[in-house]
Design a protein around this motif. Structure first.
Motif, PDB file in Angstrom:
ATOM      1  N   LEU A  81       0.810  -1.218   0.000  1.00  0.00           N
ATOM      2  CA  LEU A  81       0.000   0.000   0.000  1.00  0.00           C
ATOM      3  C   LEU A  81       0.843   1.269   0.000  1.00  0.00           C
ATOM      4  CD1 LEU A  81      -2.723  -1.140   2.573  1.00  0.00           C
ATOM      5  CD2 LEU A  81      -3.060  -0.747   0.122  1.00  0.00           C
ATOM      6  N   GLY A  82       2.167   1.129   0.073  1.00  0.00           N
ATOM      7  CA  GLY A  82       3.025   2.304  -0.044  1.00  0.00           C
ATOM      8  C   GLY A  82       3.913   2.618   1.136  1.00  0.00           C
ATOM      9  N   ALA A 107      -3.538  10.384  -0.365  1.00  0.00           N
ATOM     10  CA  ALA A 107      -2.802   9.124  -0.376  1.00  0.00           C
ATOM     11  C   ALA A 107      -2.675   8.550   1.029  1.00  0.00           C
ATOM     12  CB  ALA A 107      -1.416   9.327  -0.996  1.00  0.00           C
ATOM     13  N   GLU A 108      -2.450   9.402   2.017  1.00  0.00           N
ATOM     14  CA  GLU A 108      -2.258   8.924   3.386  1.00  0.00           C
ATOM     15  C   GLU A 108      -3.552   8.360   3.970  1.00  0.00           C
ATOM     16  OE1 GLU A 108       0.380   8.594   6.924  1.00  0.00           O
ATOM     17  OE2 GLU A 108       0.544   8.573   4.733  1.00  0.00           O
ATOM     18  N   SER A 109      -4.658   9.051   3.746  1.00  0.00           N
ATOM     19  CA  SER A 109      -5.925   8.545   4.268  1.00  0.00           C
ATOM     20  C   SER A 109      -6.302   7.229   3.593  1.00  0.00           C
ATOM     21  CB  SER A 109      -7.039   9.590   4.092  1.00  0.00           C
ATOM     22  OG  SER A 109      -7.234   9.921   2.727  1.00  0.00           O
ATOM     23  N   ALA A 110      -6.027   7.119   2.286  1.00  0.00           N
ATOM     24  CA  ALA A 110      -6.307   5.869   1.585  1.00  0.00           C
ATOM     25  C   ALA A 110      -5.416   4.746   2.122  1.00  0.00           C
ATOM     26  CB  ALA A 110      -6.090   6.047   0.090  1.00  0.00           C
ATOM     27  N   PHE A 111      -4.167   5.070   2.448  1.00  0.00           N
ATOM     28  CA  PHE A 111      -3.248   4.065   2.986  1.00  0.00           C
ATOM     29  C   PHE A 111      -3.782   3.489   4.294  1.00  0.00           C
ATOM     30  CE2 PHE A 111       0.065   3.239   6.157  1.00  0.00           C
ATOM     31  CZ  PHE A 111       0.715   2.164   5.560  1.00  0.00           C
ATOM     32  N   TRP A 112      -4.133   4.356   5.246  1.00  0.00           N
ATOM     33  CA  TRP A 112      -4.569   3.857   6.550  1.00  0.00           C
ATOM     34  C   TRP A 112      -5.912   3.126   6.465  1.00  0.00           C
ATOM     35  CZ3 TRP A 112      -1.470   3.264  10.497  1.00  0.00           C
ATOM     36  CH2 TRP A 112      -0.299   4.013  10.543  1.00  0.00           C
ATOM     37  N   ALA A 113      -6.788   3.611   5.595  1.00  0.00           N
ATOM     38  CA  ALA A 113      -8.062   2.913   5.409  1.00  0.00           C
ATOM     39  C   ALA A 113      -7.836   1.525   4.818  1.00  0.00           C
ATOM     40  CB  ALA A 113      -8.986   3.736   4.512  1.00  0.00           C
TER      41      ALA A 113
END
Length: 254
Positions: free
Chosen positions: A88-89, A144-150
């Protein structure tokens, strides 16, 4: 469910760890474990044994910077969780064998650690509960960060009470939520701790008695500085459910 438990870490300068220990044990109704780590830098805040609950807050003494906060994600398969995070990055930072340190796409450190059977979160103490890690994210990295944690957690994604907030709500029983905050200006990503308070004024007075200092206030939060110099927030949320009294959090479409 990959994530079986979560720990919120208060990271404070190593030389101020005694002050952090005295303050955070007092306001959470816990006692500190014996120090662990090569430099005695880790401590767990343990609930009273009679409560029959599991810890979910830890302290870490850091040798660089002013500290902040981070999450430990507990899992039965550390390799699987770290692999998912990297897909996820996330970037690997340190591999300690049975646990690992990683960095999110925006630069926030977190750890993947073994789950040891923790299952019962600590009780509300004096009208408050430390139950949230807020990730403070620069605008350019927010999507990008919110998508990563979700994606990493798989938790329910909710819009917050203001446009700059989103909440990742864990399954029932897990002790720590994630608040995603989009900052107004560009600066490095960071994190801080939040407490849910039945009455902010009452909790604030108790914290001030133990040496904390109020810095500013918002519609339903007060920003505080603890005796070790760390920033955290008292928030007007139900300490039992974590939600806002007016139920302004709602599901968002990812």
């Amino acid at each position: 469910m990959i994530i079986r438990w979560t720990y919120a870490f208060a990271d404070r300068p190593a030389e101020r760890l005694p002050e952090a220990r005295a303050f955070w044990t007092a306001v959470t109704g816990t006692h500190a474990s014996e120090p662990r780590g090569e430099q005695g830098e880790f401590m767990t805040l343990l609930p009273p044994q009679a409560a029959g609950t599991d810890a979910c807050v830890k302290l870490q003494g850091v040798t660089e910077g002013d500290g902040g906060a981070h999450l430990d994600l507990c899992t039965e398969d550390v390799r699987k969780l770290t692999g998912t995070a990297r897909e996820l990055g996330a970037e690997p930072v340190a591999d300690h064998g049975d646990w690992a340190v990683l960095r999110s796409p925006a630069g926030q450190l977190f750890c993947a650690v073994p789950w040891h059977g923790e299952s019962v979160r600590p009780p509300v103490v004096a009208g408050s509960r430390l139950d949230q890690v807020c990730l403070d994210i620069p605008p350019s990295a927010y999507a990008a960060e919110s998508a990563f944690w979700a994606g990493l957690t798989g938790w329910q994604r909710l819009t917050g009470s203001r446009p700059e907030f989103e909440v990742l709500k864990p399954p029932a029983g897990l002790p720590v939520r994630i608040l995603l905050q989009r900052l107004d200006a560009e600066r490095p990503a960071s994190a801080h701790l939040d407490l849910a308070c039945a009455d902010i004024a009452t909790v604030r007075a108790r914290h001030e008695k133990h040496g904390a200092v109020p810095l500013s206030s918002g519609p339903h939060w007060t920003v505080m500085r603890d005796p070790a110099g760390g920033i955290y927030c008292l928030t007007g949320r139900d300490p039992h459910t974590g939600g806002l009294p007016d139920a302004t959090e709602r599901t968002t479409v990812a």
